[in-house]
Write an enzyme that holds these catalytic residues in place. Sequence first.
Site, PDB file in Angstrom:
ATOM      1  N   ASP A   1       0.887  -1.345   0.049  1.00 45.67           N
ATOM      2  CA  ASP A   1      -0.009   0.040  -0.087  1.00 45.67           C
ATOM      3  C   ASP A   1       0.742   1.394  -0.015  1.00 45.67           C
ATOM      4  OD1 ASP A   1      -2.461   1.475   0.536  1.00 45.67           O
ATOM      5  OD2 ASP A   1      -1.683   1.966   2.262  1.00 45.67           O
TER       6      ASP A   1
ATOM      7  N   ASP B   1       4.418   0.717   4.008  1.00 38.73           N
ATOM      8  CA  ASP B   1       4.167  -0.686   4.605  1.00 38.73           C
ATOM      9  C   ASP B   1       4.091  -2.098   3.870  1.00 38.73           C
ATOM     10  OD1 ASP B   1       1.917   0.154   3.607  1.00 38.73           O
ATOM     11  OD2 ASP B   1       0.656  -0.541   5.511  1.00 38.73           O
TER      12      ASP B   1
ATOM     13  N   TYR C   1      -8.308   2.698   6.507  1.00 39.93           N
ATOM     14  CA  TYR C   1      -8.920   3.194   5.290  1.00 39.93           C
ATOM     15  C   TYR C   1     -10.290   2.904   5.495  1.00 39.93           C
ATOM     16  CZ  TYR C   1      -4.529   3.632   2.799  1.00 39.93           C
ATOM     17  OH  TYR C   1      -3.228   3.916   2.227  1.00 39.93           O
TER      18      TYR C   1
ATOM     19  N   GLU D   1       5.671   9.912   3.883  1.00 40.90           N
ATOM     20  CA  GLU D   1       5.203   8.778   3.512  1.00 40.90           C
ATOM     21  C   GLU D   1       4.903   8.807   1.913  1.00 40.90           C
ATOM     22  OE1 GLU D   1       2.856   6.375   5.827  1.00 40.90           O
ATOM     23  OE2 GLU D   1       2.935   4.450   4.809  1.00 40.90           O
TER      24      GLU D   1
END
Length: 447
Positions: A70, A73, A222, A428
Amino acid sequence: MNVFLLILGGLAACHAASYNYSQVIEYSLLFYEAQRSGKLPSDQKVTWRKDSALNDKGQNGEDLTGGYYDAGDYVKFGFPMAYTATVLSWGVIDFEQGYTKANSLEDARKAIKWATDYFLKCHVSENEFYGQVGEGNLDHNWWGRPEDMTMERPAYKIDAQNPGSDLAGETAAALAAASIVFKSADSSYSDTLLTHAKQLYNFADTYRGKYSESITDAQQFYSSYGYEDDLVWGAIWLYKATNDESYLTKAKQLYEEFELGDYNGYFSWDQKITGVEVLLAQLTKEQAHIDKITDYCDGMINDQARTPKGLVFIEQWGSLRMASNAVYLCLEAAQAGINPTQYRNFATEQIGYMLGDTGRSYVVGFGTNPPSHESHRSSSCPLAPATCDWNNYNSADPNPQVLYGALVGGPGQDDDYQDVRSDYIHNEVADDYNACFQGALAALNQL
Ligand SMILES: *[C@@H]1O[C@H](CO)[C@@H](O)[C@H](O)[C@H]1NC(C)=O
């Protein structure tokens, strides 16, 4: 004064024209390669990545290898992955020349197929779909290479008793959109995608519910706002893929029933309403939809909060992704003939911010002073067999592998940004971050 303004204008135009969009498209596709899970093909260009997660299985032993990790990670979160595949497909469909000019059309198709091959595996029976592999906290509590991970990776599904109309609707959209991408390139694959898209849509529509109430492990990461937008969005994509009027009728009927016309939203993996508006404006040419998308883009340009250096600022978490999403929708509006010059200028300006206009690039491996400490496990690791663990996370050194093409989260509302691995809010990277961004680059590249 006038001369001064002229010079400024000239400089701005000059600066904006100076980015090599083809190169960023090429790099962005390398980012998706770096995110690949499963057995890697012999033409893999990102060779510091190797085969991984070869034991990903469904609850009855079904093969669930493949798909994309994703973000920084290794969880395979189906909902944002499906959105990513839909948006990447949309860009290839509408801005194919931008990809061709970048010599990247083949690789763009491969990036889509890496997701859709996985979705086909996840669709184990008509009303049964695996929407996640890997447990969020278990995964996030570990740092290292995906090739080395040993934690359990449970698989989670939706079915008639535990529905997920958003997940199934968005995946139907992804498969339908991809079926258009592959229509001439590989017609039998295209047919297979469409068959699964229709089944998944029917599943989504018949058994209503939010996927994150069925796949509860996704809630922390999510959680879905609602499934209504995804059901309309899915129906529109099926209409585009099939030309079957009943899907357009369905989309319009659900749009009315859910009163989507009363809502707005920032386009994202969770929120498709504005995407619905631009598609309906393109397909039906109805004034109500044209007005809504015009209001959205005009609002973005004129009323949306901005950082002092000019980035439209929507949300702290992944600010550049949120701006890219808005930019992409306005480029789609421009494609439909709605204020094209104005919306394309807006896009050039915002993408310029991301590529270096403030004196730094926010794309790993590209341009001036790009990020090099992005919060991303695999690229933070030296080549095997050297150890990789939390010491690499805590290290002040740049990531040993260059994660070409990854758009980082981006600055806060004062253009504040630090290139540190610990700041996952601003630094990220994620599959969904690059999706609209890449489509916008393709659109700008063909102008
Ligand atoms: C832009 O990038 C592409 C792909 O990396 C490269 O082939 C091309 O020469 C570059 N164009 C310019 C004008 O530098």
